[in-house]
Design an enzyme around this catalytic site. Structure first.
Site, PDB file in Angstrom:
ATOM      1  N   LYS A 228     -21.211  -1.028 -57.247  1.00 23.10           N
ATOM      2  CA  LYS A 228     -22.406  -1.681 -57.796  1.00 23.10           C
ATOM      3  C   LYS A 228     -23.500  -1.727 -56.729  1.00 23.10           C
ATOM      4  O   LYS A 228     -23.221  -1.520 -55.538  1.00 23.10           O
ATOM      5  CB  LYS A 228     -22.049  -3.093 -58.272  1.00 23.10           C
ATOM      6  CG  LYS A 228     -21.556  -4.027 -57.157  1.00 23.10           C
ATOM      7  CD  LYS A 228     -20.968  -5.314 -57.726  1.00 23.10           C
ATOM      8  CE  LYS A 228     -20.470  -6.229 -56.613  1.00 23.10           C
ATOM      9  NZ  LYS A 228     -19.749  -7.399 -57.142  1.00 23.10           N
TER      10      LYS A 228
ATOM     11  N   TYR B 276     -46.776 -12.005 -34.563  1.00 20.16           N
ATOM     12  CA  TYR B 276     -47.322 -13.028 -35.454  1.00 20.16           C
ATOM     13  C   TYR B 276     -46.913 -14.427 -35.012  1.00 20.16           C
ATOM     14  O   TYR B 276     -45.762 -14.652 -34.631  1.00 20.16           O
ATOM     15  CB  TYR B 276     -46.797 -12.816 -36.870  1.00 20.16           C
ATOM     16  CG  TYR B 276     -47.473 -11.699 -37.628  1.00 20.16           C
ATOM     17  CD1 TYR B 276     -48.853 -11.703 -37.831  1.00 20.16           C
ATOM     18  CD2 TYR B 276     -46.719 -10.656 -38.156  1.00 20.16           C
ATOM     19  CE1 TYR B 276     -49.465 -10.680 -38.539  1.00 20.16           C
ATOM     20  CE2 TYR B 276     -47.324  -9.634 -38.873  1.00 20.16           C
ATOM     21  CZ  TYR B 276     -48.700  -9.657 -39.063  1.00 20.16           C
ATOM     22  OH  TYR B 276     -49.295  -8.657 -39.770  1.00 20.16           O
TER      23      TYR B 276
END
Ligand SMILES: *Cc1c(COP(=O)(O)O)cnc(C)c1O
Length: 372
Positions: free
Chosen positions: A42, A263
């Protein structure tokens, strides 16, 4: 116009070792024999590519594959050239029965409504009987028949007109071997199976396999362990690492003492140094939670991640390395044999599953051991 090699233009390269995936599957298959071993592919085989992974596992002898959704099943059915059954965990959404049948997919039926819908579809006469698996909830409270629903079904006998293929349940705490729910779920499942003795039964995923033979029943359904996640957290990892992730240095620069990086300007250089900016970021699934705490290796030497992870870039402090090693265009190792998915996950405060399934779409992907 000349165009350069895709590997040369990529900011990061993801290598997937199909021999390693096959070796992991064989190790689990041997461990559970005489029980059989399916494979869970999956979420695009946990981010590694369902088509090449399933093809490699089919070569190793795997004949039953699980996906989560109908669309994953349709895609895998198209890609899989080897013989193999494909079952869909999330079950039958209303109105999708014909789609399952058209692509030769086996729904896992999770509640009485789904059983009725599949029976109604089956009554319209397709032969052989449309296959399905039955999911019983033994303590997860997620998918599957409740104990009461299961008892009613078992009293009445297996609903007719359906090609019943297996009885499934799923363990909630298999990664904690001492948890009392494990044995409780095993015993509930064993009791349920005695009521429907003709159905092959399956309880264990990766971690459940390592709880011992009492959990193996007729077949097991590993996913994560095939891809290198440790199925015995806290003990040495018996699985092979199958992913290697390398990020390319986009720029190397000098920085003065007292300057900030990235940042938020939260990382302040304590000394003068050198930084390498690498072309990978949270848009590639390199978690932002590794800000200030991740690391990479270059030539086997560990370099700390400094500042915040940004969308497309991260910065490493390479002050301790000779200039000729950390140079623009060179690669740093982000995932490798020594520092695998579980190590990265621990640093990021998550689990190996999430690191794998987040692996980015911008990586240049290379499959090793493909043609065998
Ligand atoms: C995802 C899943 C598996 C595989 O689990 P792993 O821990 O990755 O081995 C097996 N069974 C069910 C029902 C699942 O949802």
């Amino acid at each position: 116009m000349m165009s350069c090699d895709p590997a040369d233009r990529a900011g990061a390269i993801l290598e997937i070792d199909l021999d390693g995936v096959r070796a992991n599957w064989r190790l689990l298959a041997q461990r559970v024999a005489p029980a059989a071993c399916a494979a869970v592919v999956k979420a695009d085989a946990y981010g590694l590519g369902a088509a090449p992974i399933a093809a490699a596992l089919a070569q190793a002898g795997c004949r039953l594959f699980f996906v989560a959704t109908l669309d994953e099943g349709v895609a895998l059915r198209r890609a899989l050239t080897a013989p193999g059954d494909i079952a869909v965990f999330n079950g039958l959404f209303p109105g999708t029965a014909a789609e399952f049948a058209a692509h030769d997919l086996i729904p896992v039926l999770n509640d009485p409504g789904q059983i009725e819908e599949w029976q109604r579809f089956a009554a319209n006469g397709p032969t052989p009987l449309p296959a399905a698996m039955l999911h019983l909830d033994t303590g997860m409270a997620r998918l599957g028949l409740t104990p009461r629903e299961f008892a009613a079904l078992a009293d009445a006998g297996l609903p007719g007109g359906i090609g019943w293929r297996a009885l499934l349940s799923h363990l909630a705490c298999a990664d904690e071997p001492e948890h009392r729910l494990n044995a409780l779920q095993r015993d509930r499942f064993a009791a349920a199976r005695r009521r429907l003795p003709t159905l092959p039964a399956s309880l264990a995923a990766s971690c459940g396999i390592f709880l011992g033979p009492g959990y193996h029943f007729d077949f097991v359904r590993p996913g994560a362990a095939l891809y290198g996640v440790n199925p015995q957290p806290g003990a040495p990892n018996p699985m092979r690492q199958v992913v290697r992730l390398k990020g390319r240095i986009a720029q190397v620069r000098e920085i003065d003492r007292g300057e900030s990086v990235g940042y938020g300007a939260r990382h302040i250089m304590e000394t003068r140094g050198r930084l390498a900016t690498v072309a990978i970021g949270y848009a590639d699934g390199w978690p932002r939670s590794l800000s200030h705490r991740g690391c990479a290796r270059i030539g086997g030497l560990r370099i700390p991640l400094v500042g915040r992870v940004s969308m497309d870039l991260v910065v490493f402090d390479v002050s301790a390395l000779p200039e000729e090693i950390a140079r623009p265009g060179a690669f740093v190792d982000l995932l490798d044999e020594e520092y695998g998915v579980d190590a990265a996950a621990a640093a990021a405060g998550t689990i190996g599953y999430e690191i794998l399934t987040s692996l980015g779409r911008r990586y240049h992907r290379v499959y090793r051991g493909e043609s065998r």
